[in-house]
Scaffold this motif. Structure first.
Motif, PDB file in Angstrom:
ATOM      1  N   GLU A   1      -7.099   3.740  -0.247  1.00 31.68           N
ATOM      2  CA  GLU A   1      -6.376   2.818   0.636  1.00 31.68           C
ATOM      3  C   GLU A   1      -6.975   2.854   2.039  1.00 31.68           C
ATOM      4  O   GLU A   1      -7.061   1.825   2.725  1.00 31.68           O
TER       5      GLU A   1
ATOM      6  N   PHE B   1      -7.223  14.239  -6.707  1.00 29.61           N
ATOM      7  CA  PHE B   1      -6.793  12.976  -7.294  1.00 29.61           C
ATOM      8  C   PHE B   1      -5.922  12.193  -6.327  1.00 29.61           C
ATOM      9  O   PHE B   1      -6.176  11.022  -6.038  1.00 29.61           O
ATOM     10  N   PHE B   2      -4.850  12.891  -5.833  1.00 28.40           N
ATOM     11  CA  PHE B   2      -3.975  12.165  -4.910  1.00 28.40           C
ATOM     12  C   PHE B   2      -4.710  11.799  -3.635  1.00 28.40           C
ATOM     13  O   PHE B   2      -4.530  10.713  -3.079  1.00 28.40           O
TER      14      PHE B   2
ATOM     15  N   HIS C   1      -5.331  18.098  -8.489  1.00 31.76           N
ATOM     16  CA  HIS C   1      -4.260  17.255  -7.947  1.00 31.76           C
ATOM     17  C   HIS C   1      -4.541  16.839  -6.520  1.00 31.76           C
ATOM     18  O   HIS C   1      -4.323  15.683  -6.139  1.00 31.76           O
TER      19      HIS C   1
ATOM     20  N   VAL D   1       0.837  -1.205   0.000  1.00 29.59           N
ATOM     21  CA  VAL D   1       0.000   0.000   0.000  1.00 29.59           C
ATOM     22  C   VAL D   1       0.869   1.253   0.000  1.00 29.59           C
ATOM     23  O   VAL D   1       0.707   2.159  -0.836  1.00 29.59           O
TER      24      VAL D   1
ATOM     25  N   ALA E   1      15.005   9.944  -7.645  1.00 32.55           N
ATOM     26  CA  ALA E   1      13.590  10.245  -7.433  1.00 32.55           C
ATOM     27  C   ALA E   1      13.462  11.566  -6.692  1.00 32.55           C
ATOM     28  O   ALA E   1      14.248  11.885  -5.820  1.00 32.55           O
ATOM     29  N   ASN E   2      12.448  12.362  -7.041  1.00 32.80           N
ATOM     30  CA  ASN E   2      12.253  13.630  -6.353  1.00 32.80           C
ATOM     31  C   ASN E   2      10.809  14.052  -6.488  1.00 32.80           C
ATOM     32  O   ASN E   2      10.053  13.483  -7.259  1.00 32.80           O
ATOM     33  N   LEU E   3      10.452  15.123  -5.751  1.00 32.56           N
ATOM     34  CA  LEU E   3       9.099  15.654  -5.842  1.00 32.56           C
ATOM     35  C   LEU E   3       9.149  17.121  -6.275  1.00 32.56           C
ATOM     36  O   LEU E   3       8.357  17.949  -5.875  1.00 32.56           O
ATOM     37  N   SER E   4      10.085  17.427  -7.114  1.00 32.97           N
ATOM     38  CA  SER E   4      10.325  18.850  -7.407  1.00 32.97           C
ATOM     39  C   SER E   4       9.237  19.494  -8.258  1.00 32.97           C
ATOM     40  O   SER E   4       9.076  20.705  -8.262  1.00 32.97           O
ATOM     41  N   HIS E   5       8.480  18.697  -9.009  1.00 35.94           N
ATOM     42  CA  HIS E   5       7.398  19.316  -9.789  1.00 35.94           C
ATOM     43  C   HIS E   5       6.133  19.525  -8.976  1.00 35.94           C
ATOM     44  O   HIS E   5       5.117  20.009  -9.511  1.00 35.94           O
ATOM     45  N   LEU E   6       6.159  19.147  -7.700  1.00 30.14           N
ATOM     46  CA  LEU E   6       4.928  19.280  -6.906  1.00 30.14           C
ATOM     47  C   LEU E   6       4.435  20.729  -6.835  1.00 30.14           C
ATOM     48  O   LEU E   6       3.248  20.977  -7.091  1.00 30.14           O
TER      49      LEU E   6
ATOM     50  N   ILE F   1      -6.760   8.693  -4.163  1.00 32.30           N
ATOM     51  CA  ILE F   1      -5.955   7.454  -4.144  1.00 32.30           C
ATOM     52  C   ILE F   1      -5.645   7.060  -2.703  1.00 32.30           C
ATOM     53  O   ILE F   1      -5.807   5.904  -2.288  1.00 32.30           O
ATOM     54  N   ALA F   2      -5.194   8.051  -1.911  1.00 28.50           N
ATOM     55  CA  ALA F   2      -4.858   7.735  -0.516  1.00 28.50           C
ATOM     56  C   ALA F   2      -6.099   7.329   0.266  1.00 28.50           C
ATOM     57  O   ALA F   2      -6.079   6.384   1.080  1.00 28.50           O
TER      58      ALA F   2
ATOM     59  N   PHE G   1       2.745   1.698  -3.253  1.00 31.94           N
ATOM     60  CA  PHE G   1       1.918   2.159  -4.379  1.00 31.94           C
ATOM     61  C   PHE G   1       1.618   3.647  -4.283  1.00 31.94           C
ATOM     62  O   PHE G   1       1.731   4.393  -5.279  1.00 31.94           O
ATOM     63  N   VAL G   2       1.231   4.081  -3.093  1.00 30.10           N
ATOM     64  CA  VAL G   2       0.893   5.509  -2.944  1.00 30.10           C
ATOM     65  C   VAL G   2       2.130   6.379  -3.187  1.00 30.10           C
ATOM     66  O   VAL G   2       2.078   7.408  -3.872  1.00 30.10           O
TER      67      VAL G   2
ATOM     68  N   ALA H   1      15.518  12.799 -13.718  1.00 34.76           N
ATOM     69  CA  ALA H   1      16.841  12.854 -13.065  1.00 34.76           C
ATOM     70  C   ALA H   1      17.857  13.356 -14.083  1.00 34.76           C
ATOM     71  O   ALA H   1      18.133  12.696 -15.067  1.00 34.76           O
TER      72      ALA H   1
ATOM     73  N   LEU I   1      -0.579  16.847 -16.110  1.00 32.86           N
ATOM     74  CA  LEU I   1       0.653  16.073 -16.264  1.00 32.86           C
ATOM     75  C   LEU I   1       1.033  15.958 -17.733  1.00 32.86           C
ATOM     76  O   LEU I   1       2.209  16.088 -18.118  1.00 32.86           O
TER      77      LEU I   1
ATOM     78  N   ALA J   1       2.820   9.274  -6.110  1.00 25.60           N
ATOM     79  CA  ALA J   1       3.317  10.628  -5.855  1.00 25.60           C
ATOM     80  C   ALA J   1       4.589  10.891  -6.651  1.00 25.60           C
ATOM     81  O   ALA J   1       4.727  11.919  -7.319  1.00 25.60           O
ATOM     82  N   VAL J   2       5.511   9.960  -6.591  1.00 26.32           N
ATOM     83  CA  VAL J   2       6.790  10.174  -7.287  1.00 26.32           C
ATOM     84  C   VAL J   2       6.567  10.288  -8.786  1.00 26.32           C
ATOM     85  O   VAL J   2       7.106  11.154  -9.471  1.00 26.32           O
TER      86      VAL J   2
ATOM     87  N   LEU K   1      -4.280  14.502 -14.611  1.00 30.24           N
ATOM     88  CA  LEU K   1      -3.406  13.855 -15.592  1.00 30.24           C
ATOM     89  C   LEU K   1      -3.329  14.688 -16.863  1.00 30.24           C
ATOM     90  O   LEU K   1      -2.337  14.621 -17.602  1.00 30.24           O
TER      91      LEU K   1
ATOM     92  N   MET L   1       3.894  11.235 -10.432  1.00 32.19           N
ATOM     93  CA  MET L   1       3.178  12.423 -10.892  1.00 32.19           C
ATOM     94  C   MET L   1       3.987  13.696 -10.687  1.00 32.19           C
ATOM     95  O   MET L   1       3.891  14.637 -11.471  1.00 32.19           O
ATOM     96  N   TYR L   2       4.778  13.761  -9.627  1.00 33.38           N
ATOM     97  CA  TYR L   2       5.363  15.035  -9.238  1.00 33.38           C
ATOM     98  C   TYR L   2       6.878  15.063  -9.338  1.00 33.38           C
ATOM     99  O   TYR L   2       7.528  15.931  -8.795  1.00 33.38           O
ATOM    100  N   SER L   3       7.504  14.146 -10.035  1.00 34.40           N
ATOM    101  CA  SER L   3       8.969  14.186 -10.079  1.00 34.40           C
ATOM    102  C   SER L   3       9.441  14.822 -11.393  1.00 34.40           C
ATOM    103  O   SER L   3       8.807  14.702 -12.416  1.00 34.40           O
ATOM    104  N   ALA L   4      10.606  15.437 -11.273  1.00 29.97           N
ATOM    105  CA  ALA L   4      11.272  15.933 -12.469  1.00 29.97           C
ATOM    106  C   ALA L   4      12.265  14.879 -12.907  1.00 29.97           C
ATOM    107  O   ALA L   4      12.784  14.144 -12.076  1.00 29.97           O
TER     108      ALA L   4
ATOM    109  N   ARG M   1       2.643  19.114 -18.964  1.00 32.04           N
ATOM    110  CA  ARG M   1       4.062  19.210 -18.584  1.00 32.04           C
ATOM    111  C   ARG M   1       4.915  18.298 -19.442  1.00 32.04           C
ATOM    112  O   ARG M   1       6.038  18.627 -19.816  1.00 32.04           O
TER     113      ARG M   1
END
Lengths: 468, 286
Positions: free
Chosen positions: B240, B232-233, B229, A442, B213-218, B236-237, A445-446, A458, B277, A450-451, B274, A453-456, B280
């Motif tokens: 669960e 959507f997120f 967003h 779980v 891995a990063n979250l820089s586009h958040l 999903i959470a 997956f979550v 590398a 997304l 997140a990674v 999306l 959808m929101y990552s730039a 972008r």
């Protein structure tokens, strides 16, 4: 004057109570006898005792026209006493089939025989149906050269002097012996030989050295084993058969032991010098009391079973239980003793057993007496239901010699565990790796969502790839 | 006259004492066991006072023959009852064998395994044979132990067993044996594997971070379409979360509506999220 009235009133009340005492199965007694007036004289003490116990006695000759055992499909009498008759038959109203129909309709029969009379063929047929055998030629005499009455039978030895029988078996209550050290006289009697069924029980057996012979044909001696009817314990002097419907049939080999001449006679046994008064009267009271359902009668008053768990419902006699429930079963039983219902006690070495069975018993447990009132005893047991689901029966099957049959069956369903009654998976330690796997999935997956959808992208890797 | 009286009295007295002393007995008693071939015969003698001390062995084809003379007061006479009673010591069952007696008291009887009931043949101990002699009148009867019989069963024939007939009584107690509760392996084993599984999660995160891995586009994404967003997120959470509630307390009919609502939210907000997304990606930022 006043004290006289009260004493008179008490006397009348006492007499009324005495007459009120009666059998648990009805009070209509039919006595069959060839010569009613003579037999009333001969057996006056015995018949007087029976009448004083509240029976309405009707005397009939066997070939009498007005004798009917059944009226409009119901028994006209509750009990029959057959005294020895002369002659080959006992009339068209007492055919073997009529007597057996009476017996099947829960009528009780007390049959007396005598070695001076040949038993009628219809009675021999009835006895054969019950697997009770009489000597060939339908008559015989039991003699014992070792234990006879020297006062009256010094030569012929046909008056046996016996001790009271005592309990039939260690775990069977003794209903017949008046008390310890009492003597019985058995004059000129016919011995019976019993089959091996469980329904036949002898009350009184012949002593070891006694034997039966036919005075007409075997006066010199018994020629061979084929002609010997029986010796010692093979011979039953007083036999009983209690059918599965609890109707009782008693055969008393010597009618003379009930007659006035012998019911309280004095005998002197061989080898002794004192004269002893026989206890035939008390013994006859008990044998007739047993046959006419005044003693040895059991009754079930009520049955109750319930769930015996903390937090469970306290509904009485639910129709459904769950596997492995703790359950308590109680049954209330009474015993009829002469004129009233009393608390029933099970002999020490015996047990009243409860069977919890589907097709065969899963449990067979002894029921313990829990509470004794003046007229009943409550027996109870607590146990855990088997881990098998299905339709089960609470069965009490108490059949013992000399007691009426008790068969009770209560049906319940035993359901399996419901889907939400099992232990939860987090309680089961073997499931922990799996639960942790689910959690890891779980979270993984979550986080991936997140990674993704929101990552730039590398930069270093991409750059590395491009420069190559 | 007086002399006559006393003489008669004397006669009566003599008769009285003679009557009191009469008793039955036997003499010349001999018992023999002979095999079918009748070539060898073992004969033993015994008397009223001295029975045989060692048991006689009776095989399957042997025949035991007893001969004696019954006597009343020493004179051979035929009694009414002369039985050989053979009893089984464990249960006390007795089988009678009447003797064939002539007028002068000479008696005989034959016993073989064929004539013995099965309860006696199946006995583990030696059978006891007693003689009972008695008759009418005042003579005292006789009941004495005579000899023992040891049954020798034929090794070729099947062992005699006796099934007791049904008698009502207490039956043996039965207690249901329950299946054992389901067991788990030792807790240590479970813990080790649970920890091994749980350790994959940080391992996964470490691998992601190692590969950039990063979250820089958040912030960019939230600036472009914050509600979509977030929904959507969040859906999903929350899904669960619904699954967790279904595991712990809810039943299916409570969980399905919630899952349906959240699914609808995820679909509608996902179109927008999306889509952002995609924009972008098309602008080369991914």
């Amino acid at each position: 004057m006043r004290s006289l009235f009260t004493s008179l009133f008490l006397l009348l009340a006492g007499l009324a109570a005495l007459v009120h005492a009666t059998s648990s199965a009805g009070s209509r007694l039919l006595v069959i006898s060839d010569d009613v007036a003579a037999d009333k004289e001969t057996y006056s003490t015995f018949l007087g005792d029976v009448e004083s116990r509240g029976f309405d006695i009707t005397f009939e000759a066997p070939k009498s026209e007005s004798l009917k055992l059944f009226t409009l499909g119901e028994r006209s009498y509750d009990h029959i006493l057959l005294l020895p008759t002369k002659g080959k038959g006992i009339g068209p109203n007492l055919t073997p089939q009529a007597l057996l129909d009476f017996y099947n309709a829960e009528g009780n029969i007390l049959l007396t025989l005598s070695s001076t009379n040949t038993a009628p063929t219809s009675l021999v047929s009835v006895l054969l149906e019950l697997d009770i055998h009489l000597p060939s030629d339908r008559t015989g005499t039991v003699v014992d050269h070792f234990s006879y009455d020297t006062l009256s039978a010094a030569d012929l030895h046909d008056v046996l002097v016996l001790p009271a029988p005592g309990p039939y078996r260690e775990d069977v209550k003794d209903l017949f012996s008046p008390s310890e050290d009492t003597t019985l006289a058995f004059p000129r009697g016919v011995a019976q030989s019993l089959g091996s069924g469980a329904l036949l029980t002898p009350i009184l057996r012949a002593p070891r050295t006694a034997y039966s012979y036919n005075p007409k044909e075997q006066s010199e001696g018994i020629e061979s084993g084929d002609e010997l009817f029986g010796v010692g314990k093979q011979l039953s002097l007083i036999s009983t058969m209690q059918a599965r419907n609890s109707a009782r049939f008693t055969v008393v080999g010597s009618a003379e032991m009930l007659s006035d001449a012998w019911i309280e006679a004095e005998v002197q046994k061989t080898g002794t010098k004192d004269k002893v008064t026989v206890a035939n009267r008390e013994f006859a009271r008990r044998v007739s009391g047993w046959t006419f359902k005044e003693i040895g009668v059991l009754k079930v008053n009520w049955i109750e079973h319930h769930l015996n768990e903390i937090g469970g419902s306290n509904e009485s006699n639910p129709k459904i239980y769950k596997v492995k429930n703790d359950v308590t079963y109680s049954i209330s039983m009474s015993e009829y003793v002469w004129d009233s219902w009393t608390a029933f006690t099970v002999p020490d070495t015996d047990a009243l057993q409860l069977e919890f069975s589907m097709l065969s018993p899963f449990h067979r447990l002894p029921l313990h007496p829990v509470l004794s009132t003046s007229d009943s005893t409550i027996f109870s047991v607590s146990f855990k239901l088997p881990d098998q689901h299905g339709i089960f029966n609470f069965k009490v099957n108490y059949k013992r010699p000399f007691l009426t049959n008790v068969e009770e069956k209560n049906t319940v369903s035993v359901r399996h565990m419901a889907h939400d009654e099992w232990p939860r998976s987090y309680v089961i330690s073997g499931a922990w790796p799996w639960i942790s796997g689910v959690g890891v999935t779980v979270v993984g997956f979550v986080s991936f969502c997140a990674v993704w959808m929101y990552s730039a992208p590398a930069q270093s890797v991409a750059k590395g790839k491009k420069t190559q | 006259m007086r002399f006559l009286n006393s003489f008669i009295l004397g006669l009566f007295l003599a008769a009285g004492t003679a009557q009191a002393a009469t008793s039955w007995g036997f003499g010349d008693a001999a018992v023999s066991v002979s095999a079918k071939k009748a070539d060898s015969k073992v004969t033993e003698k015994f008397t009223e006072q001295s029975p045989l001390t060692s048991p006689l062995s009776l095989g399957s084809t042997d025949s035991l023959k007893l001969v004696l003379t019954t006597k009343e007061n020493g004179k051979g006479k035929r009694p009414h009852q002369a039985f050989l009673l053979i009893s089984e010591p464990n249960t006390g069952l007795e089988a009678p064998f009447p003797l064939d007696i002539k007028e002068d008291g000479k008696a005989k009887v034959d016993v073989s395994q064929k004539g013995l009931p099965v309860q006696l043949l199946a006995s583990s101990k030696a059978l006891k044979a007693s003689l009972v002699v008695g008759s009418f009148g005042s003579a005292a009867p006789l009941d004495v132990f005579a000899f023992e019989i040891q049954i020798k069963s034929d090794p070729n024939s099947p062992i005699q067993t006796y099934e007791k007939p049904l008698r009502y009584g207490k039956m043996p107690e039965i207690h249901h044996i329950f299946r054992g509760d389901p067991t788990s392996p030792p807790i240590v084993v479970s813990l080790v594997f649970a920890l091994a599984v749980a350790a994959t999660l940080p391992g996964l995160f470490i691998a992601w971070i190692a590969n950039g891995a990063n979250l820089s586009h958040l912030p960019k994404a939230m600036a472009a379409a914050p509600v979509s967003h977030a929904l959507f997120f969040g859906s999903i959470a929350a899904m669960e979360g619904v699954f967790f509630l279904y595991y712990s307390t809810w039943n299916l009919f409570q969980m399905l509506p919630a899952a349906g609502v959240l699914g609808g939210v995820a679909f509608l907000s996902g179109l927008k999220a999306l889509g952002e997304l995609q924009s972008r990606r098309l602008s080369g930022q991914r």
